[in-house]
Design a protein around this motif. Structure first.
Motif, PDB file in Angstrom:
ATOM      1  N   ALA A 252       0.836  -1.193   0.000  1.00  0.00           N
ATOM      2  CA  ALA A 252       0.000   0.000   0.000  1.00  0.00           C
ATOM      3  C   ALA A 252       0.873   1.246   0.000  1.00  0.00           C
ATOM      4  O   ALA A 252       1.694   1.435   0.884  1.00  0.00           O
ATOM      5  CB  ALA A 252      -0.907   0.006   1.216  1.00  0.00           C
ATOM      6  N   VAL A 253       0.734   2.053  -1.022  1.00  0.00           N
ATOM      7  CA  VAL A 253       1.478   3.314  -1.132  1.00  0.00           C
ATOM      8  C   VAL A 253       0.449   4.411  -1.378  1.00  0.00           C
ATOM      9  O   VAL A 253      -0.203   4.433  -2.428  1.00  0.00           O
ATOM     10  CB  VAL A 253       2.513   3.269  -2.266  1.00  0.00           C
ATOM     11  N   GLY A 254       0.348   5.305  -0.423  1.00  0.00           N
ATOM     12  CA  GLY A 254      -0.605   6.394  -0.580  1.00  0.00           C
ATOM     13  C   GLY A 254      -2.027   5.871  -0.571  1.00  0.00           C
ATOM     14  O   GLY A 254      -2.377   4.936   0.156  1.00  0.00           O
ATOM     15  N   PRO A 255      -2.866   6.422  -1.427  1.00  0.00           N
ATOM     16  CA  PRO A 255      -4.268   5.972  -1.446  1.00  0.00           C
ATOM     17  C   PRO A 255      -4.502   4.682  -2.204  1.00  0.00           C
ATOM     18  O   PRO A 255      -5.580   4.115  -2.146  1.00  0.00           O
ATOM     19  CB  PRO A 255      -4.979   7.137  -2.139  1.00  0.00           C
ATOM     20  N   SER A 256      -3.494   4.202  -2.978  1.00  0.00           N
ATOM     21  CA  SER A 256      -3.686   2.981  -3.780  1.00  0.00           C
ATOM     22  C   SER A 256      -3.228   1.765  -2.986  1.00  0.00           C
ATOM     23  O   SER A 256      -2.338   1.846  -2.154  1.00  0.00           O
ATOM     24  CB  SER A 256      -2.891   3.088  -5.095  1.00  0.00           C
ATOM     25  N   TRP A 257      -3.850   0.622  -3.301  1.00  0.00           N
ATOM     26  CA  TRP A 257      -3.537  -0.623  -2.622  1.00  0.00           C
ATOM     27  C   TRP A 257      -3.152  -1.665  -3.658  1.00  0.00           C
ATOM     28  O   TRP A 257      -3.605  -1.644  -4.786  1.00  0.00           O
ATOM     29  CB  TRP A 257      -4.736  -1.129  -1.813  1.00  0.00           C
ATOM     30  N   GLY A 258      -2.310  -2.601  -3.265  1.00  0.00           N
ATOM     31  CA  GLY A 258      -1.887  -3.689  -4.140  1.00  0.00           C
ATOM     32  C   GLY A 258      -1.931  -5.002  -3.381  1.00  0.00           C
ATOM     33  O   GLY A 258      -2.567  -5.120  -2.338  1.00  0.00           O
ATOM     34  N   TRP A 259      -1.251  -6.012  -3.886  1.00  0.00           N
ATOM     35  CA  TRP A 259      -1.226  -7.308  -3.240  1.00  0.00           C
ATOM     36  C   TRP A 259       0.208  -7.610  -2.827  1.00  0.00           C
ATOM     37  O   TRP A 259       1.174  -7.106  -3.363  1.00  0.00           O
ATOM     38  CB  TRP A 259      -1.756  -8.398  -4.163  1.00  0.00           C
ATOM     39  N   GLY A 260       0.320  -8.467  -1.858  1.00  0.00           N
ATOM     40  CA  GLY A 260       1.649  -8.825  -1.354  1.00  0.00           C
ATOM     41  C   GLY A 260       1.621 -10.180  -0.663  1.00  0.00           C
ATOM     42  O   GLY A 260       0.556 -10.741  -0.378  1.00  0.00           O
ATOM     43  N   MET A 261       2.779 -10.709  -0.390  1.00  0.00           N
ATOM     44  CA  MET A 261       2.902 -12.013   0.250  1.00  0.00           C
ATOM     45  C   MET A 261       4.147 -12.003   1.111  1.00  0.00           C
ATOM     46  O   MET A 261       5.204 -11.518   0.689  1.00  0.00           O
ATOM     47  CB  MET A 261       2.988 -13.129  -0.786  1.00  0.00           C
ATOM     48  N   ALA A 262       4.034 -12.502   2.316  1.00  0.00           N
ATOM     49  CA  ALA A 262       5.164 -12.584   3.244  1.00  0.00           C
ATOM     50  C   ALA A 262       5.269 -14.008   3.766  1.00  0.00           C
ATOM     51  O   ALA A 262       4.271 -14.606   4.166  1.00  0.00           O
ATOM     52  CB  ALA A 262       4.990 -11.609   4.405  1.00  0.00           C
ATOM     53  N   VAL A 263       6.460 -14.567   3.743  1.00  0.00           N
ATOM     54  CA  VAL A 263       6.718 -15.937   4.205  1.00  0.00           C
ATOM     55  C   VAL A 263       7.761 -15.864   5.301  1.00  0.00           C
ATOM     56  O   VAL A 263       8.846 -15.310   5.087  1.00  0.00           O
ATOM     57  CB  VAL A 263       7.207 -16.833   3.054  1.00  0.00           C
ATOM     58  N   ALA A 264       7.429 -16.380   6.476  1.00  0.00           N
ATOM     59  CA  ALA A 264       8.356 -16.403   7.607  1.00  0.00           C
ATOM     60  C   ALA A 264       8.953 -17.795   7.746  1.00  0.00           C
ATOM     61  O   ALA A 264       8.259 -18.802   7.593  1.00  0.00           O
ATOM     62  CB  ALA A 264       7.643 -16.012   8.902  1.00  0.00           C
ATOM     63  N   ASP A 265      10.238 -17.827   8.027  1.00  0.00           N
ATOM     64  CA  ASP A 265      10.930 -19.102   8.220  1.00  0.00           C
ATOM     65  C   ASP A 265      10.524 -19.680   9.581  1.00  0.00           C
ATOM     66  O   ASP A 265      10.777 -19.060  10.614  1.00  0.00           O
ATOM     67  CB  ASP A 265      12.441 -18.878   8.177  1.00  0.00           C
ATOM     68  N   PRO A 266       9.897 -20.844   9.630  1.00  0.00           N
ATOM     69  CA  PRO A 266       9.442 -21.374  10.927  1.00  0.00           C
ATOM     70  C   PRO A 266      10.618 -21.807  11.794  1.00  0.00           C
ATOM     71  O   PRO A 266      11.701 -22.143  11.306  1.00  0.00           O
ATOM     72  CB  PRO A 266       8.569 -22.576  10.537  1.00  0.00           C
ATOM     73  N   ILE A 267      10.386 -21.802  13.089  1.00  0.00           N
ATOM     74  CA  ILE A 267      11.411 -22.216  14.044  1.00  0.00           C
ATOM     75  C   ILE A 267      11.377 -23.737  14.180  1.00  0.00           C
ATOM     76  O   ILE A 267      10.319 -24.327  14.375  1.00  0.00           O
ATOM     77  CB  ILE A 267      11.181 -21.555  15.409  1.00  0.00           C
ATOM     78  N   SER A 268      12.535 -24.351  14.077  1.00  0.00           N
ATOM     79  CA  SER A 268      12.649 -25.799  14.227  1.00  0.00           C
ATOM     80  C   SER A 268      13.806 -26.111  15.167  1.00  0.00           C
ATOM     81  O   SER A 268      14.770 -25.352  15.261  1.00  0.00           O
ATOM     82  CB  SER A 268      12.880 -26.477  12.867  1.00  0.00           C
ATOM     83  N   THR A 269      13.693 -27.213  15.866  1.00  0.00           N
ATOM     84  CA  THR A 269      14.726 -27.644  16.803  1.00  0.00           C
ATOM     85  C   THR A 269      15.284 -28.992  16.375  1.00  0.00           C
ATOM     86  O   THR A 269      14.558 -29.839  15.833  1.00  0.00           O
ATOM     87  CB  THR A 269      14.176 -27.745  18.234  1.00  0.00           C
ATOM     88  N   THR A 270      16.559 -29.179  16.612  1.00  0.00           N
ATOM     89  CA  THR A 270      17.239 -30.425  16.268  1.00  0.00           C
ATOM     90  C   THR A 270      18.088 -30.845  17.444  1.00  0.00           C
ATOM     91  O   THR A 270      18.886 -30.044  17.959  1.00  0.00           O
ATOM     92  CB  THR A 270      18.119 -30.248  15.020  1.00  0.00           C
ATOM     93  N   ARG A 271      17.923 -32.094  17.861  1.00  0.00           N
ATOM     94  CA  ARG A 271      18.740 -32.623  18.948  1.00  0.00           C
ATOM     95  C   ARG A 271      20.031 -33.202  18.380  1.00  0.00           C
ATOM     96  O   ARG A 271      20.005 -34.023  17.472  1.00  0.00           O
ATOM     97  CB  ARG A 271      17.978 -33.701  19.726  1.00  0.00           C
ATOM     98  N   THR A 272      21.135 -32.767  18.925  1.00  0.00           N
ATOM     99  CA  THR A 272      22.434 -33.247  18.486  1.00  0.00           C
ATOM    100  C   THR A 272      23.353 -33.332  19.706  1.00  0.00           C
ATOM    101  O   THR A 272      22.897 -33.243  20.845  1.00  0.00           O
ATOM    102  CB  THR A 272      23.012 -32.324  17.403  1.00  0.00           C
ATOM    103  N   TRP A 273      24.627 -33.480  19.484  1.00  0.00           N
ATOM    104  CA  TRP A 273      25.582 -33.561  20.587  1.00  0.00           C
ATOM    105  C   TRP A 273      26.912 -33.004  20.126  1.00  0.00           C
ATOM    106  O   TRP A 273      27.219 -32.952  18.939  1.00  0.00           O
ATOM    107  CB  TRP A 273      25.744 -35.002  21.090  1.00  0.00           C
ATOM    108  N   GLY A 274      27.672 -32.542  21.100  1.00  0.00           N
ATOM    109  CA  GLY A 274      28.969 -31.946  20.805  1.00  0.00           C
ATOM    110  C   GLY A 274      30.014 -32.408  21.804  1.00  0.00           C
ATOM    111  O   GLY A 274      29.706 -33.022  22.827  1.00  0.00           O
ATOM    112  N   ILE A 275      31.249 -32.100  21.510  1.00  0.00           N
ATOM    113  CA  ILE A 275      32.387 -32.499  22.335  1.00  0.00           C
ATOM    114  C   ILE A 275      33.015 -31.245  22.918  1.00  0.00           C
ATOM    115  O   ILE A 275      33.301 -30.280  22.194  1.00  0.00           O
ATOM    116  CB  ILE A 275      33.413 -33.295  21.515  1.00  0.00           C
ATOM    117  N   TYR A 276      33.232 -31.253  24.229  1.00  0.00           N
ATOM    118  CA  TYR A 276      33.722 -30.086  24.946  1.00  0.00           C
ATOM    119  C   TYR A 276      35.026 -30.432  25.659  1.00  0.00           C
ATOM    120  O   TYR A 276      35.185 -31.532  26.210  1.00  0.00           O
ATOM    121  CB  TYR A 276      32.696 -29.598  25.967  1.00  0.00           C
ATOM    122  N   LYS A 277      35.918 -29.462  25.646  1.00  0.00           N
ATOM    123  CA  LYS A 277      37.149 -29.536  26.434  1.00  0.00           C
ATOM    124  C   LYS A 277      37.039 -28.485  27.523  1.00  0.00           C
ATOM    125  O   LYS A 277      37.215 -27.302  27.276  1.00  0.00           O
ATOM    126  CB  LYS A 277      38.372 -29.281  25.564  1.00  0.00           C
ATOM    127  N   GLY A 278      36.697 -28.925  28.710  1.00  0.00           N
ATOM    128  CA  GLY A 278      36.382 -27.968  29.759  1.00  0.00           C
ATOM    129  C   GLY A 278      35.076 -27.271  29.433  1.00  0.00           C
ATOM    130  O   GLY A 278      34.021 -27.887  29.338  1.00  0.00           O
TER     131      GLY A 278
END
Length: 271
Positions: A99-125
């Motif tokens: 929408a710009v000024g008095p005129s209107w148009g069409w649009g589309m917005a796509v949000a990246d969904p939140i996802s979780t992944t279980r994994t494991w890592g190696i720590y030194k201290g």
């Protein structure tokens, strides 16, 4: 004579009645005998024997050298920890009009969904190690050499595809500048030149997209092989390598198993 015999028999019978019979048992009184108040003594109870308290042997405080060794073990010990990786969220892609000024148009917005992944890592201290550093730390040099070769191969392929995408970007710039210059020049030759440059722009766009898309796969593989131990190791093997390293470290620092177990159990409880 008969009188004397009769008297003798009567005397013998009276003597037999006075002697006790061998089968006769004297009858005793069934009532308990009441002790005399003079001879009765009060019964005193002895106190129960209370066992002596068990005194636990407290460990002696560590010396300065032992304390330094414990701190070094805590800094250099290896541990396999579970991780929860969160991806997505916050990224949006929009297209169309707004929408710009008095005129209107069409649009589309796509949000990246939140996802979780279980994994494991190696720590030194407290520091997380990448996979090549972990393999070098535990002395698995052959496995580290093989992994380094795979990572370098994936990175070379990624750089080659990204170089192609860079050439496509350069073609887009050259074609855009050429088409703009030819569009300002009148004549059929200029129109043909503009057509050629326009085709160069479209071809360069396709080359850029292809290079970026194809180069992302080996780049992601190299990233995964470097930072995710699950891409090249099982968790059992990683734990076994970490335990062997920790045992060697314990022996080098001359620490008792009890002291090392206390450090590891405290670290597990804080997880």
């Amino acid at each position: 004579m008969s009188a004397m015999i009769l008297m003798t028999l009567m005397a013998a019978a009276s003597a037999q009645d006075e002697s006790p019979s061998p089968l006769a048992v004297p009858i005793q009184d069934a009532r308990p005998a009441t002790p005399s108040p003079v001879t009765q003594r009060p019964v005193t109870q002895r106190p129960l024997a209370v066992p002596a308290p068990v005194r636990l042997k407290h460990p002696s405080p560590p010396t300065a050298a032992q304390l330094q060794a414990l701190r070094q073990y805590r800094r250099e010990r290896l541990a396999v920890h579970p991780e929860l990786e969160i991806r997505g969220g916050g990224t949006q892609w929009q297209t169309g009009f707004s929408a710009v000024g008095p005129s209107w148009g069409w649009g589309m917005a796509v949000a990246d969904p939140i996802s979780t992944t279980r994994t494991w890592g190696i720590y030194k201290g407290a520091d997380r190690l990448d996979v090549p550093d972990f393999l070098e730390e535990v002395g698995a040099l052959e496995l580290k050499y093989t992994l380094d070769q795979d990572i370098q191969r994936a990175r070379r392929n990624s750089r080659a595809w990204y170089a192609l995408a860079g050439a496509g970007v350069a073609g887009i710039l050259v074609g855009s500048i050429g088409a703009n210059s030819a569009g300002r020049t009148p004549g059929p030759e200029a129109r043909f030149e503009e057509y050629v440059y326009t085709n160069v722009v479209f071809a360069s766009i396709g080359t850029t997209v292809l290079g970026l898309f194809a180069g992302s796969f080996p780049a992601a593989r190299a990233e995964r092989l470097t930072n995710y131990p699950s891409a090249s190791l099982t968790i059992d093997r990683a734990q076994r390598l970490a335990d062997e390293h920790n045992e060697t470290l314990r022996q080098d620092l001359d620490l008792s198993p009890e002291a090392v177990w206390d450090i590891e159990s405290r670290a597990e409880s804080r997880r």
